[in-house]
Motif scaffolding. Structure first.
Motif, PDB file in Angstrom:
ATOM      1  N   GLU A 140      23.923  -0.028  -4.235  1.00 48.92           N
ATOM      2  CA  GLU A 140      25.291  -1.709  -4.440  1.00 48.92           C
ATOM      3  C   GLU A 140      24.476  -2.879  -4.119  1.00 48.92           C
ATOM      4  N   LYS A 191      24.281  14.504 -10.639  1.00 46.37           N
ATOM      5  CA  LYS A 191      23.222  12.892 -10.806  1.00 46.37           C
ATOM      6  C   LYS A 191      24.546  11.802  -9.392  1.00 46.37           C
ATOM      7  N   LYS A 216      29.061   4.618   3.907  1.00 51.43           N
ATOM      8  CA  LYS A 216      30.321   3.211   3.557  1.00 51.43           C
ATOM      9  C   LYS A 216      31.646   3.410   4.048  1.00 51.43           C
ATOM     10  N   SER A 240      17.522  10.389  -8.385  1.00 50.98           N
ATOM     11  CA  SER A 240      18.603   9.418  -8.482  1.00 50.98           C
ATOM     12  C   SER A 240      18.833   8.974  -7.668  1.00 50.98           C
ATOM     13  N   PHE A 241      19.220   7.250  -7.754  1.00 50.48           N
ATOM     14  CA  PHE A 241      19.524   6.383  -6.417  1.00 50.48           C
ATOM     15  C   PHE A 241      20.917   5.360  -6.839  1.00 50.48           C
ATOM     16  N   TYR A 242      22.106   5.110  -5.549  1.00 47.74           N
ATOM     17  CA  TYR A 242      22.809   4.754  -6.091  1.00 47.74           C
ATOM     18  C   TYR A 242      22.758   3.620  -5.143  1.00 47.74           C
ATOM     19  N   GLU A 251      26.659   7.225  -1.040  1.00 49.29           N
ATOM     20  CA  GLU A 251      26.550   6.008  -0.210  1.00 49.29           C
ATOM     21  C   GLU A 251      27.880   6.159   0.141  1.00 49.29           C
ATOM     22  N   GLU A 267      17.677   5.597 -11.877  1.00 45.19           N
ATOM     23  CA  GLU A 267      16.694   6.924 -11.753  1.00 45.19           C
ATOM     24  C   GLU A 267      15.456   6.533 -12.279  1.00 45.19           C
ATOM     25  N   ASP A 271      24.270  10.939  -5.065  1.00 47.14           N
ATOM     26  CA  ASP A 271      23.453   9.782  -4.135  1.00 47.14           C
ATOM     27  C   ASP A 271      24.781   8.876  -4.140  1.00 47.14           C
ATOM     28  N   GLN A 272      25.400   8.626  -5.773  1.00 44.58           N
ATOM     29  CA  GLN A 272      26.860   7.848  -4.750  1.00 44.58           C
ATOM     30  C   GLN A 272      27.756   8.166  -4.125  1.00 44.58           C
TER      31      GLN A 272
END
Lengths: 205, 1005
Positions: A96, B527, B538, A92-94, B534, A77, B530-531
């Motif tokens: 990996e 929140k 994927k 907010s970015f996820y 993603e 974040e 974005d996850q």
């Protein structure tokens, strides 16, 4: 030492080694785990600085490079430091991270939830006998053009798009949006994931 | 001794002769032989000291004592000998030098004995000394005198060897080590004796030089057992054998062992080697050890030392706390002594180290290693061999055994996990689902890694194609399982919300049931968007990889498996995409940032209107922080009446006024526009004008078919105050009967609908996952069939519903080919319940630019009377055609009167198209399209036709549709989209239960 004892010991040694490898128990050993926690995340915010929170933990301010991160997914974040904080949303970015790789977040946080910039991270690609890497790209808008080393590439093809491992100049353009240009290194055996955010050009009356 | 006595020996009793028997070896040998029933003849010089021994032995068995001087006579007279033990070692060690006479006499004695042994085929042993043999080995550094014990031993051994070689005498040479134990005398072993002496009498054990010279040691009892075993064994015939412990002990290690036994001495002191002997321990190679013939050391070195020390202490009348002689107790004592020694400096008070049960287990486990000297073992050939073997085995293990083993285990785990996963998914147990996915991911990762190690196998067999495709498959599975895990973590707040949601309101106006709100959960979901996005990306990447796999490279049985995987994973793409998009707008639409209000319109398709039917009731439902905060249900006439009461006379749209001649607009007429977003806009304005809500964030229409479908799922529901169960059969009558008898201000219908809504929501919230999935399926069916339309202010939500055709849109880009008929029942009856509808589209594609279309609409009114709800179908019909349609023929409107205009990108023909009771009416239109850009597209010699046939919400699911398409002869159909093919014609007959998308592809011939 008798032969049977010797054979038993050898079998036991290999069995133990096999179990360690299968359940990845080496990663938990002292010192060895350092080899497993060697991912690096570089965070930069253009035109301003921002507080960084990774999975809710304060990691200081941009620009910074955080090393010794374990492989896995992280929610990063960014909270822009401004005199008018209500103007900017907490972004907010996820992301990996994979072992032995570096990831980059290079973003400009603009007012009202707009943002511009790119995120780069590597993920493993299917094994082959060829020495090649790949690039996968996506953007927050649908219509855009991609130039890799000044060569126009159909954006729909840039999903695990095979490239020689070397540094490339990436350019993304779209009508009504500010263009983006940045270097990216394609690594052998890895898919370079690029996420792009384009900023609309303000309309002036 | 009587000669007779030897002739009376019983046949079953063997005769054993022991020469030089008056020492510990001879006496103990005799004891054992006697105990075993042998007759024993002991030969030696006996004196007064021997009396006690003689009397002891006589008690055990038949024993004779012969002075060595009488040996010759004995040998002449004896008529049987089974075993001969010539114990020369002690004799040699005690007498270091001999006279020539003694030397000769001893050699003669041996010769006589061997002769007799040879004569009677007796098993014989010559027991000599390792230490004497070792001295001879150091020749020429060490030169013994001619009549020394070393020379006598050498002579004796040579004589024995000659007897064996020349006359096949069954004889062996047993070289004994230094004998330890209670009954022995180690004074014959000078350097060893000094160590024991020092340990008893000095404070330090002195070691001359470096202490590396070697001692060959054995306990007396082990020696006796060894002599007997080796003599009895036929394998040892003619062999020279070292009888001593298999380990070699240096002076230094002996000294340390002695210190461990807590003698008087407490340290080791190194002193210069005065004698400067050039004795290098490694020059001497003893004869093969007795172990090779099955002998085993039974007495530990510690015990042997302890016994010998005890003798020494007794000799000097000193006290020593000797360790107990019982082996196990002794060992424990020894451990204690060791522990005390090692912890001497740390020891405090009376504490001591004792073996714990765990220690015992370890001690037992490591027992085989106790006799291994690590330093010696590391440099031994054995170790190097083992190391080399390990180095050779490692690549085999790493590149073959481990991968195969790992793939096997992981595959088994995946199989188990997959069945658990599907069970947990159906139980909606996200925690378990996550655990399953973690395990699944780990196992797929393991298989992928292990498979990578087997690449050499594919290179070797030149099947790199299989390797490549399998790697891609495994990559897809690994990435997919990672994506699913990320997704499961991401949607956790959503699962929690669905699981824990409890409405705060009782819609019957009672007090709040709960104060719980869900802002935090929704913020978490926001929140995580974005996850989730993603993870979706994927998963789509993974699915794409799996889709691309070339099955042809695999053998047939695997091709089917791959196809199974491809088929099983393919639907995931849409499901995941749905979740991702829903998460983008759900928190906002559930009021995470403030109250959101939704207008719900109940439409009656029995009286068909543009967006589904006549609006009879409405509801306003509010969400805030994920919680329902308001629900108001009312009759549409109450709102219209409220507008009138407030003096708000709103004009209808001009085309409506013109068509229907209405002057006053209200919520009941608000669905004039067939494009639902337009209707939603009108409805929102009217509700706001009436003061029912300050803002409306979305509009939802539902019709009676949706309610009926839900009631069918549940088998009916009980509504408080209603005498009968409300079912799909009686709901229509209940709702619309009430409305038929409605007068403004009445609350009977609103109360019923409020209670109905209350029960419906209560039922959904209290249902389990399986029941709710049925409800979910009902809702999906309703959206597909347009029994439910959705419109949201939230752009993401609106885009999502629009893409799926659930937003009730009538769009020129989409409905670009066939006419879209929009009916409006203006007959104040429910004639639509008795109507059959048939549409026929006949299209002739002349070329890429020209399409001729003939369209017909047939309506059959099955009403049999004019009585409500039956009657004439008074229908205002609007036909929405592509705006460039060149109309050549229109027939069927009442009196063939119609008007044409352009609206919202369409050409609209409208007029009255009534169908009287029990009549069938047809309407026909012919037109030509010369702008076909949005319908036909050509790319690389392929021609694509994309269009959608409009279904008006509220029309019957059983309406008939027939489409005939004729295309140019130069085109060959590639994708026919379930059309029947007849030369250059495509035909489809179907029910228009939902909008029909047509996707056709031709190839130019």
């Amino acid at each position: 030492m008798t032969k049977s004892l010797k054979i038993t010991l050898i079998i036991l040694a290999f069995l133990t080694l096999g179990l360690f490898m299968h359940f990845d128990l080496f990663s938990g050993l002292p010192f060895v785990h350092n080899f497993y926690e060697n991912s690096v995340l570089t965070v930069n915010t253009r035109r301003g600085i921002a507080n960084i929170y990774i999975d809710g933990i304060d990691y200081g301010q941009t620009p910074t490079s955080i090393s010794n991160l374990a492989q896995g997914g992280y929610t990063v974040e960014l909270e822009k430091i401004s005199e008018n904080p209500e103007t900017y949303e907490k972004e907010s970015f996820y992301i990996e991270l994979y072992r032995n790789t570096e990831a980059v977040i290079d973003i400009e946080i603009a007012p009202d939830g707009f943002k511009s910039g790119h995120i780069l991270f590597y993920s493993p690609m299917p094994r082959t006998f060829n020495q090649e890497g790949a690039v996968s790209m996506r953007a927050d808008i649908n219509d855009y053009e991609v130039l890799i080393n000044d060569e126009r590439i159909d954006k729909d093809k840039i999903i695990s798009y095979k490239l020689e491992p070397e540094e490339y100049d990436i350019k993304i353009m779209s009508e009504g949006y500010e263009s983006l240009e940045f270097p990216a290194i394609v690594r052998e055996g890895y898919d370079l994931n690029i996420r792009v955010y384009l900023l609309p050009i303000p309309i002036s009356f | 001794m009587q000669e007779k006595s030897f002739s009376k020996i019983k046949k079953q009793n063997p005769v054993s002769i022991i020469v030089h028997s008056s020492n510990a070896i001879g006496i103990n040998l005799a004891k054992i032989l006697l105990e075993q029933g042998s007759k024993v003849i002991l030969i030696d010089k006996f004196d007064a000291k021997s009396k006690d021994i003689i009397s002891d032995l006589k008690k055990i068995g038949e024993v004779d004592f012969v002075d060595i001087g009488g040996l010759e006579d004995l040998m002449k007279n004896i008529n049987r000998v089974d075993y001969l033990f010539y114990v020369q070692s002690e004799f040699l060690l005690e007498n270091k030098t001999f006279t020539s006479k003694d030397f000769l006499e001893e050699s003669n004695n041996l010769n006589l004995c061997l002769k007799v042994a040879q004569k009677y085929n007796a098993k014989s042993s010559l027991v000599t000394s390792i230490s004497l043999n070792e001295k001879l080995a150091h020749y020429p550094d060490y030169k013994p005198s001619s009549y020394s014990s070393e020379e006598l031993q050498r002579y004796s051994e040579t004589l024995v060897a000659e007897y064996h070689d020349k006359s096949k005498t069954n004889v062996r040479i047993i070289r004994a080590g230094a004998i330890l134990g209670k009954e022995t005398n180690i004074e014959n072993f000078e350097s060893l004796n000094e160590l024991f002496e020092d340990s008893v009498n000095s404070e330090a054990i002195k070691i001359a030089g470096e202490g590396l010279d070697i001692h060959y040691l054995i306990h007396l009892s082990d020696l006796i057992y060894g002599v007997l075993k080796l003599t009895f064994s036929s394998e040892t015939n003619g062999e020279v054998i070292s009888l001593c412990n298999n380990n070699e002990y240096s002076t230094l290690s002996v000294a340390y062992k002695l210190l461990e036994l807590n003698p008087n001495a407490t340290e080791i002191k190194f002193v210069p080697n005065q004698e400067k002997k050039k004795v290098l321990h490694d020059q001497y190679i003893p004869a093969p050890n007795a172990q090779e013939y099955g002998w085993k050391q039974k007495k530990s070195l510690e015990k042997s030392f302890a016994e010998t020390l005890e003798v020494k202490y007794e000799k000097y009348n000193k006290k020593w706390e000797a360790p107990p002689m019982d082996e196990s107790v002794y060992k424990q004592k020894l451990e204690e002594i060791r522990a005390q020694k090692t912890s001497k400096s740390k020891k405090k008070g009376n504490t001591s180290i004792v073996a714990t049960p765990t220690g015992e287990i370890f001690s037992k486990a490591f027992k085989p290693f106790k006799n291994i000297n690590p330093k010696e073992y590391l440099f031994s050939k054995n170790f190097l061999k083992t190391l080399a073997l390990l180095i050779l085995l490692f690549p085999l293990f790493y590149f073959l055994i481990y991968p195969v083993f790992s793939i096997g285990i992981s595959s088994f785990a995946i199989q188990r996990n997959a069945s658990e996963l599907s069970k947990n998914l159906s139980n909606f147990n996200n925690e378990n689902v996550k655990n399953n996915l973690v395990s699944l991911n780990k196992n797929v990762e393991n298989i992928n890694k292990s498979f990578g190690k087997l690449n050499w196998l594919f290179l070797l067999t030149q099947r790199t194609d299989i390797y490549k495709e399998t790697s891609t498959l495994l990559y897809g599975l690994e990435t997919g399982s990672e994506g699913l895990l990320t997704l499961a973590e991401g949607i956790e707040p959503l699962i929690t919300y669905l699981d824990e949601f409890e409405p705060a309101l009782s819609f019957e106006g009672e007090t709040s049931v709960t104060t719980r709100e869900y802002t935090g959960i929704l913020r978490d979901l926001e929140k995580n968007s974005d996850q989730i996005s993603e993870s979706s990306y994927k998963i789509s990447q993974a699915l794409q990889s799996i889709e691309k796999i070339d099955k042809e490279v695999y053998p047939n049985f695997l091709q089917e498996k791959i196809l199974e995987i491809q088929t099983a994973t393919s639907p995931l793409k849409n499901d995941i995409s749905d979740i991702t998009q829903i998460v983008q707008f759900l928190p906002d639409t559930l009021g995470v940032d403030g109250r959101k209000r939704y207008l719900i319109l109940l439409q009656n398709p029995g009286e068909l209107r543009s967006t589904g039917g006549w609006i009879s009731s409405y509801a306003i439902l509010s969400f805030e922080g994920g919680q329902i905060r308001e629900l108001k249900v009312d009759d549409v006439y109450n709102l219209d009446g409220e507008l009138k009461n407030q003096g708000k006379f709103i004009e209808p749209p001009s085309d409506m006024e013109e068509a229907l001649n209405v002057k006053l607009f209200g919520l009941s007429l608000s669905n004039w526009e067939p494009n639902f977003p337009d209707t939603a806009k009108e409805a929102k304005i009217l509700v706001k004008e009436a003061g029912e809500a300050s803002s409306i964030d979305g509009v939802i229409t539902i019709d009676i078919y949706l309610l009926q479908d839900l009631l069918n799922q549940w088998g009916g529901i009980n509504i408080p105050g209603e005498r009968e169960l409300i079912t799909s059969e009686n709901i229509y009558e209940k709702v619309f009967f009430l409305h038929g008898n409605f007068t403004p201000g009445q609350s009977q219908k609103a109360t019923f609908l409020t209670k109905l809504a209350d029960e419906v929501i209560r039922r959904i919230v209290s249902s389990n996952f399986e029941e709710n999935s049925q409800v979910f399926n009902s809702l999906l069916r309703s959206l597909e069939k347009k029994n439910m339309l959705l419109h949201f202010n939230n752009i993401n939500a609106q885009r999502y519903f629009s893409e799926r055709g659930w937003a009730g849109e009538l769009l020129a880009q989409k409905h670009n080919f066939a006419p879209a008929p929009v009916e409006w029942n203006w007959g104040a009856n429910k004639a639509n319940l008795f109507l059959e509808r048939e549409q026929r589209i006949n299209a002739n594609i002349l070329n890429m630019e020209e399409i001729e279309v003939e369209y017909s609409l047939t309506l059959k009114n099955n009403s049999t009377s004019e009585t409500y709800p039956q009657g004439d179908y008074k229908n205002y019909l609007r036909l929405y055609l592509p705006k460039d349609a060149e109309i050549s023929n229109v027939t069927g409107f009442n009196e063939n009167t119609y008007s044409a205009s352009y609206k919202k990108g369409f050409k609209v023909l409208e007029g009255w198209f009534d169908v009287p009771t029990s009549k069938v009416m047809d309407l026909e239109i012919s037109y030509k399209l010369q702008n076909t850009e949005s319908i036909l597209r050509e790319e690389r010699d392929e021609i694509f036709l994309r269009t959608t046939i409009f279904k008006q919400p509220g029309t019957s699911d059983e309406d008939f549709l027939r489409i005939d398409i004729t295309y140019p002869q130069t085109w060959a159909i590639v994708e026919e989209d379930n059309f029947d093919r007849a030369r250059i014609n495509l035909i489809k007959q179907t029910e228009l239960d939902k909008e029909r998308n047509i996707n056709l592809v031709w190839e130019r011939q």
